[in-house]
Design a protein around this motif. Structure first.
Motif, PDB file in Angstrom:
ATOM      1  N   LYS A  11       0.839  -1.211   0.000  1.00  0.00           N
ATOM      2  CA  LYS A  11       0.000   0.000   0.000  1.00  0.00           C
ATOM      3  C   LYS A  11       0.871   1.258   0.000  1.00  0.00           C
ATOM      4  O   LYS A  11       1.933   1.285   0.601  1.00  0.00           O
ATOM      5  N   PRO A  12       0.410   2.315  -0.662  1.00  0.00           N
ATOM      6  CA  PRO A  12       1.233   3.514  -0.828  1.00  0.00           C
ATOM      7  C   PRO A  12       1.513   4.303   0.452  1.00  0.00           C
ATOM      8  O   PRO A  12       2.432   5.103   0.478  1.00  0.00           O
ATOM      9  N   ASP A  13       0.765   4.065   1.523  1.00  0.00           N
ATOM     10  CA  ASP A  13       1.023   4.823   2.751  1.00  0.00           C
ATOM     11  C   ASP A  13       2.057   4.159   3.668  1.00  0.00           C
ATOM     12  O   ASP A  13       2.304   4.630   4.778  1.00  0.00           O
ATOM     13  N   VAL A  17       7.501   1.085   0.255  1.00  0.00           N
ATOM     14  CA  VAL A  17       6.473   0.502  -0.603  1.00  0.00           C
ATOM     15  C   VAL A  17       7.117  -0.517  -1.534  1.00  0.00           C
ATOM     16  O   VAL A  17       8.095  -0.218  -2.213  1.00  0.00           O
ATOM     17  N   ASP A  19       5.964  -2.782  -4.575  1.00  0.00           N
ATOM     18  CA  ASP A  19       4.874  -2.983  -5.529  1.00  0.00           C
ATOM     19  C   ASP A  19       4.988  -4.366  -6.160  1.00  0.00           C
ATOM     20  O   ASP A  19       5.498  -4.522  -7.265  1.00  0.00           O
TER      21      ASP A  19
END
Length: 189
Positions: A11-13, A17, A19
């Protein structure tokens, strides 16, 4: 010194991160303290967290440990700065220099185009027609909007994420002179 906690996941928060579909949204938590070791804690991830080939729930690791999150290998010596002080963002800020150079080049280009258009304003009628054509050709208004948005998104303090444009558009030289963030006081230089 207070330990630094870093969330790792897809998740980006997250602080880090990753991916990749084999990595859970909030996969793990790394707690960095003094010295060259830290604690890695799996966050009930689907594909597991491995340290030196063993699936873990919570364990200590060092710069030499082999970490795998899901199917993604991690080199802790390259990813984590074990010797980092909480207010030391010198390395992170130096990575903003290429971003600043791109934003500054676009700003200078926009100013140069505007200067040419200002000269043409002195010519009645035909100057205004040329300006309309130049505006279309250079897409000046959209470039200004995009530049401001990029400034807001990319030119931030790496410590508190405060946009540096909020301080009367701090330049790289201004930041070099200040040496630290006016808001969170982390070191930049």
């Amino acid at each position: 010194m207070k330990p630094q906690k870093l969330r790792i996941g897809r998740k980006p928060d997250n602080d880090i991160v990753v991916d990749d579909p084999s990595v859970s949204g909030y996969h793990a938590l790394a707690t960095l303290g003094d010295g060259n070791s830290a604690i890695l804690e799996d966050n009930d991830s689907s594909n597991g967290t491995y340290v030196d080939g063993v699936r873990i729930r919570k364990t200590q690791f060092t710069t030499g440990s082999k970490i795998i999150l899901g199917k993604i290998p991690f080199d802790p010596g390259k990813i984590f700065r074990f010797d980092k002080k909480p207010d030391d963002f010198i390395h992170e800020f130096s990575e903003l220099h290429p971003v600043w150079l791109v934003l500054e080049k676009e700003r200078v280009d926009l100013i140069e185009i505007q200067k040419k258009m200002d000269v043409l304003l002195a010519i009645p009628y035909i100057g205004r027609l040329i300006i309309l054509l130049m505006n279309r050709h250079y897409d000046l208004e959209n470039r200004r909007v995009k530049w401001k948005e990029n400034m807001r998104r990319q030119w931030n303090c790496p410590g508190c994420q405060q946009p540096l444009r909020d301080y009367d558009w701090l330049t790289w030289n201004d930041c070099e002179h200040l040496k630290k963030c006016p808001k969170c006081k982390v070191k930049w230089f």
